[in-house]
Design an enzyme around this catalytic site. Structure first.
Site, mmCIF file in Angstrom:
data_model
loop_
_atom_site.group_PDB
_atom_site.id
_atom_site.type_symbol
_atom_site.label_atom_id
_atom_site.label_comp_id
_atom_site.label_asym_id
_atom_site.label_seq_id
_atom_site.Cartn_x
_atom_site.Cartn_y
_atom_site.Cartn_z
ATOM 1 N N HIS A 88 -11.244 14.627 50.119
ATOM 2 C CA HIS A 88 -11.324 14.571 48.649
ATOM 3 C C HIS A 88 -10.692 15.784 47.972
ATOM 4 C CE1 HIS A 88 -14.925 11.550 49.045
ATOM 5 N NE2 HIS A 88 -13.757 11.028 49.342
ATOM 6 N N CYS A 122 3.090 15.087 37.980
ATOM 7 C CA CYS A 122 3.993 15.047 39.141
ATOM 8 C C CYS A 122 3.326 15.563 40.419
ATOM 9 C CB CYS A 122 5.278 15.833 38.857
ATOM 10 S SG CYS A 122 5.048 17.621 38.821
ATOM 11 N N CYS A 144 -0.482 19.437 39.186
ATOM 12 C CA CYS A 144 -0.071 18.810 37.932
ATOM 13 C C CYS A 144 -0.585 17.371 37.877
ATOM 14 C CB CYS A 144 1.451 18.830 37.839
ATOM 15 S SG CYS A 144 2.084 17.842 36.465
ATOM 16 N N ASN A 200 -16.242 17.168 51.374
ATOM 17 C CA ASN A 200 -16.553 18.292 50.486
ATOM 18 C C ASN A 200 -15.280 18.974 49.999
ATOM 19 O OD1 ASN A 200 -19.117 17.617 51.122
ATOM 20 N ND2 ASN A 200 -19.487 19.321 52.506
ATOM 21 N N SER A 221 -24.255 10.578 52.367
ATOM 22 C CA SER A 221 -24.998 9.351 52.060
ATOM 23 C C SER A 221 -24.306 8.135 52.666
ATOM 24 C CB SER A 221 -25.162 9.196 50.552
ATOM 25 O OG SER A 221 -23.909 9.265 49.928
HETATM 26 P P1 OAD Z 1 -24.212 12.659 48.521
HETATM 27 O O1 OAD Z 1 -24.770 13.548 47.482
HETATM 28 O O2 OAD Z 1 -23.981 11.230 48.170
HETATM 29 O O3 OAD Z 1 -25.149 12.660 49.806
HETATM 30 C C1 OAD Z 1 -25.613 13.837 50.382
HETATM 31 C C2 OAD Z 1 -26.396 13.445 51.615
HETATM 32 O O4 OAD Z 1 -26.803 14.638 52.271
HETATM 33 C C3 OAD Z 1 -27.637 12.618 51.355
HETATM 34 O O5 OAD Z 1 -27.668 11.506 52.241
HETATM 35 C C4 OAD Z 1 -28.794 13.594 51.661
HETATM 36 O O6 OAD Z 1 -29.926 12.927 52.208
HETATM 37 C C5 OAD Z 1 -28.151 14.507 52.678
HETATM 38 N N1 OAD Z 1 -28.682 15.878 52.725
HETATM 39 C C6 OAD Z 1 -29.109 16.661 51.721
HETATM 40 N N2 OAD Z 1 -29.435 17.888 52.161
HETATM 41 C C7 OAD Z 1 -29.200 17.882 53.499
HETATM 42 C C8 OAD Z 1 -29.321 18.854 54.531
HETATM 43 N N3 OAD Z 1 -29.752 20.090 54.288
HETATM 44 N N4 OAD Z 1 -28.972 18.497 55.790
HETATM 45 C C9 OAD Z 1 -28.538 17.245 56.071
HETATM 46 N N5 OAD Z 1 -28.411 16.285 55.131
HETATM 47 C C10 OAD Z 1 -28.715 16.589 53.874
HETATM 48 O O7 OAD Z 1 -22.874 13.365 49.048
HETATM 49 P P2 OAD Z 1 -21.653 12.725 49.840
HETATM 50 O O8 OAD Z 1 -22.103 11.707 50.811
HETATM 51 O O9 OAD Z 1 -20.852 13.858 50.334
HETATM 52 O O10 OAD Z 1 -16.745 12.103 45.888
HETATM 53 O O11 OAD Z 1 -20.883 12.012 48.662
HETATM 54 C C11 OAD Z 1 -19.664 11.410 48.932
HETATM 55 C C12 OAD Z 1 -18.759 11.520 47.742
HETATM 56 O O12 OAD Z 1 -19.420 10.997 46.583
HETATM 57 C C13 OAD Z 1 -18.402 12.949 47.350
HETATM 58 O O13 OAD Z 1 -17.365 13.505 48.109
HETATM 59 C C14 OAD Z 1 -18.014 12.784 45.924
HETATM 60 C C15 OAD Z 1 -19.153 11.899 45.470
HETATM 61 O O14 OAD Z 1 -18.926 11.143 44.335
HETATM 62 C C16 OAD Z 1 -15.851 12.355 44.936
HETATM 63 O O15 OAD Z 1 -16.062 13.167 44.047
HETATM 64 C C17 OAD Z 1 -14.589 11.567 45.067
#
Ligand code: OAD
Length: 256
Positions: free
Chosen positions: A127, A138, A135, A110, A198
């Site tokens: 992330h 650089c 920038c 996050n 996820s």
């Molecule tokens: P996702 O949006 O892919 O996944 C969120 C997860 O949280 C899902 O598996 C949901 O089932 C779960 N979820 C939702 N509400 C919840 C709750 N109250 N308690 C427990 N679980 C819950 O988000 P990330 O896995 O963080 O990267 O995504 C990874 C990366 O993909 C992010 O950091 C971002 C994105 O593209 C970049 O921007 C580089």
């Protein structure tokens, strides 16, 4: 608020608490789901950001080069949401969990900074952080408290490059020191929690796998199943903001 958990979950809590008491090194990996109960949108799922917006138009270097105004408008919108929300009970429980183990590290995908706002100290932000500026050319840091006007994006005083948010975009490398430490900590963990992610975006998604390979107990907390659920020793299908405070209370109860 009184939260009722199913009997299977309650039975698992007792077993997890026992394992927590025995563990010396605890590692937690979090994703967008941890902040969902604060009101920060997740990326995937029916209400997720990537269902409404195209990552290739907003979260890549090419997107920024071709339309920096649009990219900054989107990040300013997300900054505004994040600025208006508060850490939830899950963030606070994780901050308190830091004090329970000989060694504890929190790794997060996050960019919202809510773990630190809740009091977590040792946080690896894989992330980046949406409230920081840097920038494009650089990578020098630029003051964070300056509001960026998308119609007049400031430039770097060092090299003249455009200022961008200090987050990792698709196709970019993660900070080397941060990801190396994350791997190292995961490989040494006795107990590893994967919470609200996820578990599909690498390299973050390979950290729980690394921990499990090194014989850590793997606990997943997610409102849904993920590709990690089948490898986890415990899969808790509950919202983290409700489950983590209960886990913490149970830990204290058994400790006393
Ligand atoms: P996702 O949006 O892919 O996944 C969120 C997860 O949280 C899902 O598996 C949901 O089932 C779960 N979820 C939702 N509400 C919840 C709750 N109250 N308690 C427990 N679980 C819950 O988000 P990330 O896995 O963080 O990267 O995504 C990874 C990366 O993909 C992010 O950091 C971002 C994105 O593209 C970049 O921007 C580089």
């Amino acid at each position: 608020m009184v939260v009722y958990l199913g009997s299977t979950t309650m039975d698992m809590i007792d077993r997890i608490v026992q394992l927590m008491h025995r563990a010396k090194r605890c590692v937690v990996l979090t994703g967008a789901g941890v902040s969902a109960e604060s009101g920060v949108p997740t990326f995937r799922g029916s209400e997720g950001l990537w269902g409404k917006f195209k990552p290739e138009e907003l979260a890549t270097v090419d997107a920024f080069l071709s339309n920096p105004k649009l990219v900054w408008e989107w990040y300013n919108w997300r900054r505004k949401i994040i600025g208006e929300v508060e850490p939830n009970p899950g963030h606070y429980a994780l901050a308190e969990m830091e004090t329970l183990f000989e060694h504890f590290v929190l790794i997060t995908q996050n960019v919202d900074g809510l773990h630190r706002r809740a009091g977590s100290q040792d946080v690896l932000e894989l992330h980046g952080n949406i409230n920081r500026n840097k920038c494009l050319e650089c990578a020098s840091r630029f003051p964070d408290d300056i509001e960026i006007n998308p119609d007049n994006i400031p430039v770097c005083p060092q090299c003249g490059g455009k200022i961008r948010p200090d987050v990792v975009w698709f196709g970019e490398m993660l900070d080397g020191n941060t990801i190396n430490r994350a791997y190292d900590e995961s490989a040494k963990a006795d107990i590893f929690f994967s919470i609200g992610t996820s578990a599909i975006v690498h390299p973050a998604a390979s950290l729980p796998v690394e921990a499990k390979r090194s014989e850590a107990t793997l606990i997943e907390i997610n409102v849904d199943k993920t590709p990690l659920s089948y490898a986890a020793d415990f899969h808790i299908e509950e919202p983290s903001g409700q489950f983590l405070p209960i886990l913490l209370e149970k830990y204290k109860e058994i400790a006393s």
